[in-house]
Design a protein around this motif. Structure first.
Motif, mmCIF file in Angstrom:
data_model
loop_
_atom_site.group_PDB
_atom_site.id
_atom_site.type_symbol
_atom_site.label_atom_id
_atom_site.label_comp_id
_atom_site.label_asym_id
_atom_site.label_seq_id
_atom_site.Cartn_x
_atom_site.Cartn_y
_atom_site.Cartn_z
ATOM 1 N N SER A 76 0.844 -1.032 -0.071
ATOM 2 C CA SER A 76 -0.066 -0.142 0.035
ATOM 3 C C SER A 76 0.715 1.363 0.061
ATOM 4 C CB SER A 76 -1.015 -0.101 1.350
ATOM 5 O OG SER A 76 -1.487 1.115 1.606
ATOM 6 N N THR A 77 0.299 2.330 -0.257
ATOM 7 C CA THR A 77 1.127 3.657 -0.238
ATOM 8 C C THR A 77 1.085 4.156 1.073
ATOM 9 O OG1 THR A 77 -0.924 5.209 -0.413
ATOM 10 C CG2 THR A 77 0.391 4.626 -2.672
ATOM 11 N N TRP A 78 0.482 3.455 2.366
ATOM 12 C CA TRP A 78 0.667 3.768 3.362
ATOM 13 C C TRP A 78 1.556 2.779 4.124
ATOM 14 C CZ3 TRP A 78 -2.006 7.852 5.244
ATOM 15 C CH2 TRP A 78 -3.371 8.192 4.559
ATOM 16 N N LEU A 108 10.430 11.103 -3.174
ATOM 17 C CA LEU A 108 9.018 10.795 -2.758
ATOM 18 C C LEU A 108 8.423 9.545 -3.085
ATOM 19 C CD1 LEU A 108 6.867 12.759 -1.232
ATOM 20 C CD2 LEU A 108 6.010 13.046 -3.522
ATOM 21 N N TYR A 109 7.759 8.936 -2.016
ATOM 22 C CA TYR A 109 7.403 7.624 -2.316
ATOM 23 C C TYR A 109 5.919 7.544 -2.931
ATOM 24 C CZ TYR A 109 5.642 2.858 -0.833
ATOM 25 O OH TYR A 109 5.216 1.504 -0.730
ATOM 26 N N ALA A 110 4.859 8.550 -2.635
ATOM 27 C CA ALA A 110 3.817 8.608 -2.989
ATOM 28 C C ALA A 110 3.087 9.749 -2.952
ATOM 29 C CB ALA A 110 2.844 7.502 -2.446
ATOM 30 N N VAL A 111 2.164 10.413 -3.643
ATOM 31 C CA VAL A 111 1.219 11.451 -3.623
ATOM 32 C C VAL A 111 -0.107 10.949 -3.269
ATOM 33 C CG1 VAL A 111 2.799 13.227 -4.791
ATOM 34 C CG2 VAL A 111 1.002 11.891 -6.032
ATOM 35 N N ARG A 112 -0.736 11.943 -2.413
ATOM 36 C CA ARG A 112 -2.084 11.656 -2.135
ATOM 37 C C ARG A 112 -2.871 12.833 -2.512
ATOM 38 N NH1 ARG A 112 -1.319 7.414 0.773
ATOM 39 N NH2 ARG A 112 0.365 7.191 2.163
ATOM 40 N N ILE A 113 -3.756 12.681 -3.810
ATOM 41 C CA ILE A 113 -4.460 13.448 -4.501
ATOM 42 C C ILE A 113 -5.829 13.330 -3.835
ATOM 43 C CG2 ILE A 113 -5.127 14.664 -6.603
ATOM 44 C CD1 ILE A 113 -2.336 13.670 -7.794
ATOM 45 N N GLY A 121 6.559 8.704 -12.436
ATOM 46 C CA GLY A 121 6.937 7.282 -11.470
ATOM 47 C C GLY A 121 6.533 7.012 -10.443
ATOM 48 N N LEU A 122 5.951 8.089 -10.014
ATOM 49 C CA LEU A 122 5.209 8.164 -8.351
ATOM 50 C C LEU A 122 4.054 7.216 -8.175
ATOM 51 C CD1 LEU A 122 5.688 11.967 -7.898
ATOM 52 C CD2 LEU A 122 6.954 10.321 -6.537
ATOM 53 N N LEU A 123 4.088 6.744 -7.217
ATOM 54 C CA LEU A 123 2.713 5.971 -6.543
ATOM 55 C C LEU A 123 1.670 7.033 -6.254
ATOM 56 C CD1 LEU A 123 4.030 3.271 -3.911
ATOM 57 C CD2 LEU A 123 3.343 2.927 -6.553
ATOM 58 N N VAL A 124 0.585 6.559 -6.689
ATOM 59 C CA VAL A 124 -0.550 7.903 -6.720
ATOM 60 C C VAL A 124 -1.697 7.168 -5.931
ATOM 61 C CG1 VAL A 124 -2.255 9.124 -7.959
ATOM 62 C CG2 VAL A 124 -0.150 8.868 -8.704
ATOM 63 N N HIS A 141 -3.021 4.042 -8.132
ATOM 64 C CA HIS A 141 -2.572 2.641 -7.386
ATOM 65 C C HIS A 141 -3.353 2.262 -6.229
ATOM 66 C CE1 HIS A 141 1.234 4.163 -9.351
ATOM 67 N NE2 HIS A 141 1.318 2.940 -9.872
ATOM 68 N N GLU A 142 -4.149 3.324 -5.837
ATOM 69 C CA GLU A 142 -4.821 3.215 -4.501
ATOM 70 C C GLU A 142 -6.091 4.014 -4.379
ATOM 71 O OE1 GLU A 142 -3.758 1.574 0.187
ATOM 72 O OE2 GLU A 142 -2.323 2.787 -0.985
#
Length: 381
Positions: free
Chosen positions: A59-61, A183-188, A222-225, A252-253
């Motif tokens: 997970s992105t978490w 940066l691993y992921a962005v939460r939009i 290439g970031l997780l979203v 991705h999530e």
């Protein structure tokens, strides 16, 4: 695949149609069994974002495995079980300004000086030394912070860094800079899968298109979203549409939080999710993650943070720092335990974890009438 290795312990992960399973091997495996059993219970019927060949991303978490950050996550689970918790998640508001005017904003203050870079970096360093494995940049609108890539780069391999954004100003160039910084992921954030409604809640025409553009730019870099939706009685009937939008965009999530009666929503205690709504989110979470079919992983946070699962992180496994430097149990509980400009995180965490309300696992206490009744001063009532 092997995702962690210690002198006396190796941990393997597998994912199939029945969910995610961890297995401990080696002389210390019997000692690790209680932790593995609990994690496997949580991951039952779960769909990972990626399951190989060299990286396992739940997970992105959660940090990718294998990694030092993932090892620290496992250690944090052990610490929580033996009542020696660490702040798994450390989040910090690095910007006050925001182009939006959200009707449910939990941090509506838009004016005043932002935290200096040295203050932010020092707080991150302290959090890492305390055991944090997830560092989150919050706002306001984080993408307006000019030195955000530099702040992200200050998060070393002991943790993963993520950032919340509305998508505003998340340009292709900035997305590339953030990826290069680590940066691993962005939460939009998305408040509705329908453009007109999203823009209404955000208080600005064009907010929906900003979110979609931000998703595309982040994916291209290439970031997780993670498409992050604050769920309320106003949008809970549109879970399927939100899932379809996330799938169409290639996110991705899809993370589903629940609206909290705080900030601009403080006087709307009758417009939050009830027990039936939370049960509905749990069913949706399990249904979408049960098979490894197309579409994003779903994380219904009210379900994952229920007493039967991880429990609420506020004051137990989470420190949030607001734009003024006040250290709070979470981003939705404006109860300060000190300012990071004046007190160390270690001092703050010691006081926070000793607070009478933060004992044992529970669901969100901001929904509890007794808690709210005893803390009316923090709610502005």
């Amino acid at each position: 695949m092997q995702i962690a290795r210690k002198p006396l312990l190796r941990i393997f992960a597998s994912a199939d149609g029945s969910g995610i399973q961890l297995e401990a091997r080696g002389p210390a495996a019997p000692l690790a069994k209680p932790v593995m059993d609990r994690i496997n219970k949580i991951f039952a019927d779960e769909k990972p974002i990626r399951s190989g060949p060299d990286k396992f991303i739940f997970s992105t978490w959660i940090p990718p495995a294998p990694s030092l950050a993932f090892d620290r996550m496992l250690s944090a689970q052990v610490g929580a079980m033996i009542r020696r918790p660490v702040p798994d998640q450390f989040s910090i508001a690095v910007m006050k300004a925001c182009p939006n005017d959200c009707i449910h904003c939990s941090a509506p203050a838009r004016q005043g000086e932002i935290l200096e870079s040295a203050v932010v970096k020092n707080a991150i360093s302290q959090a890492l030394d305390m055991g944090s494995y997830l560092i989150t940049f919050d706002g306001g609108e984080t993408m307006l912070r000019r030195d955000l890539p530099d702040l992200v780069a200050s998060v070393d391999t002991r943790a993963v860094a993520t950032a919340f954004t509305s998508g505003y100003h998340l340009t292709p160039e900035l997305a590339r800079q953030l990826k290069e910084a680590g940066l691993y992921a962005v939460r939009i954030s998305i408040d509705s899968p329908f453009e007109k409604e999203h823009d209404r809640v955000r208080g600005r025409t064009g907010a929906f298109q900003d979110a979609l553009t931000g998703v595309r730019n982040a994916l291209e870099a290439g970031l997780l979203v993670d498409l992050f939706m604050v769920t309320s009685p106003h949008n809970i009937d549109h879970l399927e549409e939100a899932f379809s939008l996330a799938a169409e965009l290639g996110a991705h999530e899809l993370s589903l939080y629940e609206i909290v009666a705080v900030g601009r929503w403080a006087n709307h205690e009758d417009e939050v999710l009830d027990a039936d709504d939370v049960a509905r989110l749990e069913r949706f979470h399990k249904e979408k993650n049960r098979t490894a079919g197309p579409g994003p992983r779903v994380s219904a946070l009210p379900y994952l943070q229920s007493p039967e699962m991880f429990g609420c992180f506020a004051g137990r496994r989470w420190i949030h720092v607001d734009g003024n430097g006040e250290a709070l149990p979470c981003a939705y509980m404006p109860l300060s335990f000190g300012n990071i400009k004046e007190k160390s995180l270690k001092e703050i965490w010691k006081e926070m974890t000793r607070y009478q309300w933060f004992k044992g696992r529970c669901s969100c206490q901001m929904k509890e009438p007794k808690f709210r009744g005893e803390h009316t001063q923090i709610l502005g009532k």
